[in-house]
Design a protein around this motif. Structure first.
Motif, short mmCIF file in Angstrom:
data_model
loop_
_atom_site.label_atom_id
_atom_site.label_comp_id
_atom_site.label_asym_id
_atom_site.label_seq_id
_atom_site.Cartn_x
_atom_site.Cartn_y
_atom_site.Cartn_z
N GLN A 24 27.80 66.53 103.28
CA GLN A 24 26.99 67.40 104.16
C GLN A 24 27.62 68.79 104.25
OE1 GLN A 24 26.66 65.13 107.80
NE2 GLN A 24 25.58 63.48 106.74
N GLU A 25 28.93 68.83 104.41
CA GLU A 25 29.61 70.14 104.48
C GLU A 25 29.42 70.90 103.17
OE1 GLU A 25 31.12 72.09 106.77
OE2 GLU A 25 30.33 70.64 108.18
N PHE A 26 29.48 70.14 102.06
CA PHE A 26 29.30 70.82 100.77
C PHE A 26 27.90 71.43 100.68
CE2 PHE A 26 27.75 71.01 96.44
CZ PHE A 26 28.71 71.83 95.87
N SER A 27 26.88 70.65 101.10
CA SER A 27 25.51 71.17 100.99
C SER A 27 25.32 72.39 101.89
CB SER A 27 24.48 70.08 101.30
OG SER A 27 24.44 69.80 102.67
N LYS A 28 25.97 72.38 103.05
CA LYS A 28 25.88 73.54 103.96
C LYS A 28 26.56 74.76 103.32
CE LYS A 28 28.40 73.87 107.70
NZ LYS A 28 29.09 73.92 108.96
N SER A 29 27.72 74.53 102.73
CA SER A 29 28.44 75.64 102.10
C SER A 29 27.68 76.18 100.89
CB SER A 29 29.84 75.21 101.64
OG SER A 29 30.58 74.83 102.75
N LEU A 30 27.04 75.27 100.14
CA LEU A 30 26.26 75.72 98.98
C LEU A 30 25.12 76.61 99.45
CD1 LEU A 30 25.77 75.58 95.92
CD2 LEU A 30 24.37 73.55 96.31
N LYS A 31 24.48 76.22 100.54
CA LYS A 31 23.39 77.03 101.09
C LYS A 31 23.92 78.41 101.53
CE LYS A 31 19.18 76.20 103.50
NZ LYS A 31 18.40 76.56 102.32
N GLN A 32 25.07 78.39 102.15
CA GLN A 32 25.67 79.67 102.58
C GLN A 32 25.99 80.54 101.36
OE1 GLN A 32 28.92 78.23 105.00
NE2 GLN A 32 27.89 78.87 106.87
N PHE A 33 26.49 79.89 100.30
CA PHE A 33 26.81 80.65 99.10
C PHE A 33 25.55 81.30 98.52
CE2 PHE A 33 26.78 80.53 94.41
CZ PHE A 33 27.65 81.60 94.19
N VAL A 34 24.44 80.54 98.50
CA VAL A 34 23.19 81.09 97.98
C VAL A 34 22.74 82.28 98.85
CG1 VAL A 34 20.74 80.60 97.53
CG2 VAL A 34 22.47 78.90 96.96
#
Ligand SMILES: C[S@@+](CC[C@H](N)C(=O)[O-])C[C@H]1O[C@@H](n2cnc3c(N)ncnc32)[C@H](O)[C@@H]1O
Length: 406
Positions: A24-34
């Motif tokens: 979940q943290e990874f998916s949140k960080s990926l969204k932030q990166f985008v």
């Protein structure tokens, strides 16, 4: 990446195992990166590459968001951005599904117990049929949407939404995902001093994130949240009870509710309208007029109209229509909402667009002390830096007042 709020735990929230939390943290960080890493690159790609190619061919710059889309779509940078954004969106829901499915029997039991113990009312309607615009596709790619029920007293899509919405907002809606409700409450306090609604309705409440702040601001008021999704209404009632907030919930369609004429002094909605349809929206505005007492207010917090922004910003925001299963997102921004309200009976001089500054930004200025609920104590023990909060702006609100005399 920015370290945003962690979500405040509460008894209805699905618990994550170590591996689930990590995904979940990874998916949140990926969204932030985008959002923070790739999105800013689109402007130079447009001005320095795509727009120039268009100008060479047509002798002028692209005029509107549709022409901008035509030149941006073939661009490889844009394609990578759009594809990764979609992947991050699907990934965030998928990262929560396992924990919901693993705990579903306990979540259902827990919802039953909290609801049974609640002082407030829960009105479910077994014969209710949710409108097609909610069930025809999985809005913003959330598997199952808001209304799917696969077992008795199902709350699975609601639990998915509660955790997923936190990841979707990258934590910027605060520990209880309630920034929109808090922001509109602050707006009401400032703009309508002395206004004390006896009864408040939140339309399209989902799991009640934005509904609960109204009970905090107006503890003596009778507060209702309604939604067309059965699981979200059930979960909302249990969640509110678990958080110790006395709010009533009902499965109803905002186009035609069961409440009496003039029952409410304040009606609000938060990002509901853009998930309805061109036919439903005027009906909802008319229903708000019917439900309001003389002198009562309606405040819809949603998307700003396209004519308030540049064609490039329109193009960026309209990507939601194209790639995130939000069919009404762009069309809603072209509707003349002021006219809709006037046609529904609101006096023209009472209807206006305004901005409600984000409560979370204002709390940043005061430190975490801005969060006073016991349930948000998770944030009270540490100091926050301004950079941890959502950048910019506020929520766009459409406000109207019913005439005091008919
Ligand atoms: C993006 S969610 C709203 C989020 C919520 N207001 C909040 O602040 O957390 C949109 C919600 O509107 C509901 N909805 C859509 N059309 C509706 C209608 N006609 N009547 C009631 N609810 C509706 C959907 O089921 C969904 O739960």
């Amino acid at each position: 990446m920015l370290n945003t709020f962690q979500q405040a735990p509460h008894p209805m929230l699905p618990k994550s195992t170590h591996d689930e939390a990590s995904r979940q943290e990874f998916s949140k960080s990926l969204k932030q990166f985008v959002q923070q890493g790739l999105l800013p690159g689109l402007q130079p790609v447009f001005t320095q590459r795509a727009s120039k190619a268009f100008e060479q061919e047509h002798g002028r710059a692209p005029r509107d968001r549709r022409e901008i889309r035509k030149v941006m779509e073939p661009d490889l940078y844009f394609q990578h951005y759009a594809a990764l954004n979609r992947i991050a969106q699907e990934m965030l829901w998928n990262s929560v599904i396992d924990s919901v499915e693993r705990q579903l029997p306990e979540l259902i039991d827990s919802a039953r117990s909290w609801s049974a113990a609640a002082k407030s009312e829960l009105r479910m309607d077994p014969s209710f049929v949710p409108p097609k615009y909610v069930t025809a596709l999985d809005i913003h790619c959330m598997p199952g949407g808001y209304a799917s029920e696969v077992t008795a007293d199902d709350v699975s899509v609601a639990a998915l939404y509660d955790r997923g919405a936190y990841l979707y907002g990258m934590g910027f809606a605060g520990p209880l995902n309630d920034d929109m409700g808090r922001s509109v409450c602050n707006y009401v306090q400032r703009q309508l001093p002395g206004f004390k609604p006896r009864r408040i309705l939140d339309m399209g409440c989902t799991v009640g994130h934005s509904t609960l702040p109204y009970k905090t601001l107006f503890p003596d008021a009778e507060v209702w949240g309604i939604d067309v999704g059965g699981p979200v209404v059930r979960y909302a009632h249990a969640r509110a009870a678990a958080l110790g907030v006395d709010v009533n919930f009902a499965q109803m369609n905002a186009e035609a509710t069961d409440f009496d004429d003039g029952y409410f002094d304040l009606i609000v909605s938060h990002i509901m309208m853009h998930e309805t349809s061109g036919k439903a929206m005027p009906r909802i505005v008319r229903e708000c007029h019917r439900l309001l007492s003389p002198g009562g207010y309606v405040i819809h917090a949603d998307l700003p109209p396209f004519d308030l922004m540049s064609p490039f910003t329109q193009f960026i925001l309209d990507n939601e229509t194209w790639y995130n299963n939000e069919p009404f997102w762009g069309a809603m921004r072209e509707i003349d909402q002021i006219k809709l309200a006037v046609d529904a009976g609101f006096p023209a001089d009472s209807v206006a667009f305004a901005t409600a500054p984000m409560a979370i930004m204002e709390s940043a200025a005061q430190g975490a002390a801005g969060y006073t609920d016991a349930s948000a104590s998770a944030v009270a023990d540490r100091e926050f830096n301004a950079g941890e909060f959502a950048p910019g702006g506020g929520w766009e609100v459409l406000i109207a007042r019913k005439a005091v005399q008919a």
